[in-house]
Each structure stands twice: as C-alpha cells, then as structure tokens.
Design an enzyme around this catalytic site. Structure first.
Site, PDB file in Angstrom:
ATOM      1  N   HIS A 157       0.831  -1.216   0.000  1.00  0.00           N
ATOM      2  CA  HIS A 157       0.000   0.000   0.000  1.00  0.00           C
ATOM      3  C   HIS A 157       0.865   1.265   0.000  1.00  0.00           C
ATOM      4  CE1 HIS A 157      -3.398  -2.642   1.059  1.00  0.00           C
ATOM      5  NE2 HIS A 157      -2.561  -3.200   1.912  1.00  0.00           N
ATOM      6  N   SER A 278      14.884  21.913 -16.106  1.00  0.00           N
ATOM      7  CA  SER A 278      13.711  22.761 -16.257  1.00  0.00           C
ATOM      8  C   SER A 278      14.116  24.058 -16.945  1.00  0.00           C
ATOM      9  CB  SER A 278      13.108  23.080 -14.887  1.00  0.00           C
ATOM     10  OG  SER A 278      12.202  24.163 -14.965  1.00  0.00           O
ATOM     11  N   LYS A 284      16.245  21.813 -10.904  1.00  0.00           N
ATOM     12  CA  LYS A 284      15.507  20.582 -11.192  1.00  0.00           C
ATOM     13  C   LYS A 284      16.363  19.522 -11.878  1.00  0.00           C
ATOM     14  CE  LYS A 284      11.740  19.730 -10.727  1.00  0.00           C
ATOM     15  NZ  LYS A 284      10.592  20.080 -11.608  1.00  0.00           N
ATOM     16  N   GLU A 291       9.749   8.595 -16.726  1.00  0.00           N
ATOM     17  CA  GLU A 291       8.384   9.071 -16.934  1.00  0.00           C
ATOM     18  C   GLU A 291       7.886   8.719 -18.337  1.00  0.00           C
ATOM     19  OE1 GLU A 291       8.327  13.224 -16.006  1.00  0.00           O
ATOM     20  OE2 GLU A 291       9.091  12.903 -13.977  1.00  0.00           O
TER      21      GLU A 291
END
Length: 463
Positions: A157, A278, A284, A291
């Site tokens: 979980h 970024s 970043k 992704e």
C-alpha cells in the site's frame, strides 16, 4: 485511362480520396525485406515444381535482388499510386525484367503474401525484443548481485511493511521479465506457420509445394487451413498482448524510479544521461526517461485494444479492415523496444544511496513482524496473540515517538512479561533481512545465490 493495377475490370483510376484512404505504402514499406524474402522463396518453389521455367525463376530472382539492393541503398522510390509494398516491388520488378515479373504472382494472392510478410516481420521483431529483455535482465541481475545486502524498505500500500534488500527488489523484475520472455517465445512458436500458398482464401489448383516454401522461410510448417491462413491475426494480438504485459512491468519499475529519485525518498540518483532540467527552475533534475517509459505503456496498450476492436466483427476471410493491423503493431513494438533500451540504460546508470535506504527501512515500525515472529518462536505464543502483543508495543512506541528498538525492556514487559533482552536482536533492519532465509526470501545469502544463478543463465544464453 484504365487502372494500372486492376487492368480490364476497372476503366478509370481511383478517386483521390479513395487513393488516400486505400494506400498503405507509407507504413507497410517497412515490410520490404520480408516481402522480397517471401517472393524469392515462392519463385524458387514455382521453379522446383515446374510451374515456372528455370529462366523465369533466374530472371525473377535476379530482379528481386536488384530491387532489394536499391531499397537497401535508399535510392528506391515508393509510389503511393501502387498502394502497398507488394505492388511497388512487383511493379519495379516488371520494369527490370519485363513479362516474367507477372508470373511471380502465380499461385499466390496479396492476402497470403501480406499474412506471410507480417508473420516474418513479427517473428524477426520478437527475436530482437527477446534479446533486449535479456539485456535488461542482465542489467538488473548485475545490480542485484552488487547490492545483495543493501537494506531498503519493502512496501505494501506504499506504506513501510518489512525491510528487504535492494538486490531482492531488483530481482523481482528479473523474474517478471523472465515470464515476459516466456510469453515472447510462446508467441513466436505459435506464429511460426507459413500462410504462403493459401492464395486468396481457397488455396490453388497449381501443384505447389507449401512445405518447401515454409522450410525456405524458416517456418515449422505451412498453415493447415487456407481460410484461417489469410483471415486471422491472432499472432499479432498475442504479440501485442505480450508487449502490453511487458510494458506494464516496465511502467511499474519506471514509477518506482520516479519515486526513488525524489528528494522525499532519495533512494537513487540518475545521471545527466537519463535526466533533464527545467526551463525555469535551475535546480531541477527530472527523471524524464522513466516518466516516458511509464507514459509510453499507454501506446502499447492502445495498439492491442485497436487490434481487438478491428478484428472482432470480421467474417471470414479477408477484409480491407485488416490493413489496420500494421501501423499500431509497428508503433507498439518499436515503442516497447525503445522502452527496454531506456530502462536497461537507467538501471545500469542509477546509483543507490545505501545510507538513506537503510535509514528508511527502519521507519514505520517495519520490524514489527520480526517481533511477532520472535514471540511465536521463542515464547511459543500463538501467532494471533503475538500479533496482538506486537500491536500494543507499536502503539506504545508510537505514543512516545520512537522506534520499537528504542523501547526499554521494562516497557516491553508491560505488554508481555515473558519478553527478555534477547528480543532486541531481531529489531534491527539488518538482522531482519538476514533472517528471511526461506526460499525466495530477501536474505542476502539468497539474493546473491539467485543473482549469480541468473547471471550464469544469461551468460549461457549468450554463448
């Protein structure tokens, strides 16, 4: 002007819109290798059975090889007016050798021709994908062997559950990839029958030798039913299903890499090779490769759904709907190949922060099960009673804001008087993972054994 392809039956050429919706050459031209292989095998068989003369077969074979060389060199011009790869190759062959080119199509149809081309292309692609899956397994197993004893949290979980090792976690994906490879090989075995010679749908009256053609193209046997041969694409469906399951596995690993690379987890760091920045935030480091693997899974799933939807209402045998079997399949398998390459690169590249992972492994009372097991093993307490006592101790520790290992013996004995000092030996995360020695468990000795076993197997596969 009569239609060049259909000759006497059609007095004029197609409308521009008809040509636009009908043409498949923009995407099926990638079948050119398979199409020429099939034509060479078909021509050789026609010669061997006496259907064509030796001179015709020699001319056809030389012409096809000339077309092949031109396409290989990038100097061949594909024509949309000729619809597809088959007619482009045949038309070019006619320009080179004249009337003999028209005899190549004896005892075959574009229906069995395209079914054969697709089987050949899917088979070739499955072989390449299987190699990529093996390379990802190798990357995972090497990293697992290196970090067999590195403690990290195991989750259910997405909550801390029990300590495991980083190597054990990576080997889970080796096992998943092993099943994916099994599905690839199963799909390959089932598709390895040759439709060539089934003709349009009913077979042919010419005395062809389909076994010869099948053998020449590396198939196990010819397909047994001419209707089935040209009308089904279940081999594509099975391949896309296999690809979808693999893409799902890659997406799960990608999701974990995304989480692990956040400052909140801090478990791994990806290098500049698999990260982006970024345009506005200079600090970043985005795990974009992971992704994109996660996102591209949807493209693979979509190809499977589109194929199922296209096939579900088609009567036997061939319908033009089936032209839609190609674009999605090409895209899905190319996408999967790219994702496998990216994932293998990320796995080899990522560096775990062992201290951060070990510290996180002790959070959330992750050794509570070890405590319960100790109560069962040492105090002979029924597990349900041990579960209850452990729950009370977790409550006490939580109220004090400390871990279980920080409770005093006196505090432990408030919940169960028989607890002794020996209990503290099982409350460390390192001891916890060492104790999980059951087959398939996370004990480092198990992980090293499994990792080395996989490395041996993969090395043996590579010869």
């Amino acid at each position: 002007m009569s239609n060049r392809m259909w000759g006497g039956r059609f007095a004029t050429g197609p409308d521009a819109i008809m040509e636009e919706i009908n043409a498949s050459i923009d995407f099926d031209k990638r079948l050119w290798r398979q199409d020429i292989r099939g034509s060479l095998a078909h021509a050789a068989m026609l010669g061997e059975t006496g259907i064509l003369t030796r001179d015709d077969v020699a001319a056809i074979s030389a012409g096809l090889k000339s077309v092949e060389g031109e396409i290989e060199a990038g100097s061949f011009t594909f024509s949309r007016a000729l619809e597809d790869v088959h007619m482009n190759v045949e038309s070019s062959l006619k320009d080179r050798i004249g009337a003999a080119a028209g005899r190549l199509h004896t005892a075959r149809s574009r229906n069995d021709q395209v079914a054969t081309d697709m089987r050949l292309w899917v088979r070739d692609t499955l072989d390449a994908i299987d190699e990529q899956m093996a390379d990802l397994q190798l990357a995972l197993a090497e990293k697992a062997d290196l970090h067999a004893g590195a403690v990290m949290p195991g989750f259910t979980h997405l909550q801390s559950a029990q300590p495991v090792t980083f190597g054990h976690h990576l080997l889970a994906y080796v096992e998943m990839m092993s099943r994916d490879r099994g599905r690839v090989r199963d799909a390959r075995q089932r598709l390895n029958e040759c439709p060539l010679g089934a003709a349009a749908l009913a077979g042919t009256s010419f005395p062809i030798d389909r076994h010869m053609t099948a053998k020449a193209l590396g198939f196990d046997r010819p397909t047994a039913n001419s209707l089935d041969s040209v009308s089904d694409r279940d081999f594509v469906l099975e391949t896309l299903s296999t690809a979808s399951i693999c893409a799902m596995h890659l997406s799960r690993l990608a999701e974990e890499i995304v989480l692990w690379a956040t400052p909140q987890f801090g478990f791994v760091k990806l290098s500049d090779k698999f990260s982006t920045g970024s345009s506005i935030m200079p600090q970043k480091r985005n795990p974009d490769a992971a992704e994109l693997v996660r996102g591209k899974a949807g493209r693979v799933f979509g190809a499977l759904q589109a194929m199922l939807t296209m096939m579900k209402g088609l009567p036997l045998t061939y319908s033009k709907d089936m032209q839609e079997d190609k674009e999605g399949t090409f895209d899905a398998l190319q996408t999967l190949s790219l994702c496998l390459a990216a994932m293998a690169g990320m796995v080899r590249d990522m560096e775990p922060d062992l201290k951060v992972m070990k510290k996180a492994a002790g959070l959330g009372y992750a050794t509570a099960t070890d405590l319960a097991d100790w109560l069962v093993r040492v105090l002979k307490m029924p597990f349900r009673d041990a579960h209850h006592v452990t729950g009370r101790l977790v409550g006490i520790a939580s109220a004090k804001g400390v871990g279980l290992e920080k409770l005093t013996l006196a505090e432990m004995q408030e919940a169960e008087p028989k607890i002794t000092e020996a209990v503290f030996a099982v409350l460390g995360v390192t001891q916890s993972v060492k104790s999980r020695v059951s087959y398939g468990g996370t004990a480092p000795v198990n992980v090293r054994r499994q990792a080395k076993s996989w490395l041996r197997r993969l090395a043996k596969e590579r010869g």
